[in-house]
Design an enzyme around this catalytic site. Sequence first.
Site, PDB file in Angstrom:
ATOM      1  CE1 TYR A 108       0.341   7.598   2.820  1.00 28.85           C
ATOM      2  CE2 TYR A 108       1.448   5.492   1.903  1.00 28.85           C
ATOM      3  CZ  TYR A 108       0.078   6.128   3.134  1.00 28.85           C
ATOM      4  OH  TYR A 108      -0.835   5.592   3.292  1.00 28.85           O
ATOM      5  CG  HIS A 129      -3.592  10.077   0.525  1.00 30.67           C
ATOM      6  ND1 HIS A 129      -2.052   9.724   0.424  1.00 30.67           N
ATOM      7  CD2 HIS A 129      -4.083   9.924   1.932  1.00 30.67           C
ATOM      8  CE1 HIS A 129      -2.014   9.477   1.418  1.00 30.67           C
ATOM      9  NE2 HIS A 129      -2.855   8.941   2.372  1.00 30.67           N
ATOM     10  CG  ASP A 138      -1.696   0.983   1.112  1.00 26.95           C
ATOM     11  OD1 ASP A 138      -2.855   0.651   0.590  1.00 26.95           O
ATOM     12  OD2 ASP A 138      -1.580   2.159   1.872  1.00 26.95           O
ATOM     13  CE  LYS A 170      -3.308   4.680   0.339  1.00 26.13           C
ATOM     14  NZ  LYS A 170      -2.121   4.465   0.289  1.00 26.13           N
TER      15      LYS A 170
END
Length: 311
Positions: A50, A106, A45, A75
């Site tokens: 990130y 997201h 994931d 996302k």
Amino acid sequence: MASPTIKLNSGYDIPAIGLGTWQSKPEEVIAAVSHALKSGYRHIDCAWGYGNEKDVGEGIRQSGVPRSEIFITSKVWGTWHNRVEECLDQSLANLGVDYLDLYLVHWPVALNPNGNHPFIPTLPDGKRDVVHSWKVADTWAQMEQLVKKGKVRSIGVSNCSKLKLDELLPTATIVPATNQLEIHVYNPQHELLAYCKSKGILPQAYSPLGSTNSPLLADDVVVEIAGKDSIPPADVLLGWILAKGYVVLPKSVTPSRISANLSGALAGQKKLTPEDIEKLDGLAATGKQKRFVTPPWPVELGFDNWPPLPA
């Protein structure tokens, strides 16, 4: 050891246990992803937000596991809601793949794409610079096009309450395959997850063990059940989510913990009794309700037990 899979409403199978990569430092996530895949994980994931997808991609390559055997999620971030495909293309390039198995919105919050920061733009008063006129349904329409183009196999949402789902479902031609949420015994969100189930939307649990120094692992009921079933408390928490029929996404960069989360989630699911699950279901209602992830979005997200909007 392999993870069981769950059938999505898109017809594809998703491994029920995945490795979360949020807050994993770039240099650590390469080894974490490689180890996870070598240990039997087949679900990673990720997210543009990130900031570590190049390293996740390197970890995938170092593992030696073929791309076709791995379920990869990413996302779209808030600053890209008016240019979803551009955000996807960056993630594909960074991960070194030519399609995603699952692509999520997201947060259902559009941020100013021309603001003072590419990730979290802010206003002079310090609040996050949100495009309040933007509709999440317009983001979703772009997501649907990506399926038609073959760039993603399934699409879903993340951090969406019933309020936000009801903003996109009326005009959706593809129902979200998943809704990734903060789900654990202190934040079970029973009503929302029942609503998702009624729409054919599979819940995915992030932060299933809580957060750093989480009280969940030391909870008296969790510890009691762990002792009775002769398993660690983490296995109780992860197994509870699998037993509910949801996807669980524990995050770690420690090799031993990564391996233990996979085997432990399966052991927990096997050992928990219906009585154990009922006890865990009721924990939050005994005064333990707690969220660990509550970014200060200056919009009404529609969640129960969410902090008041920033003044």
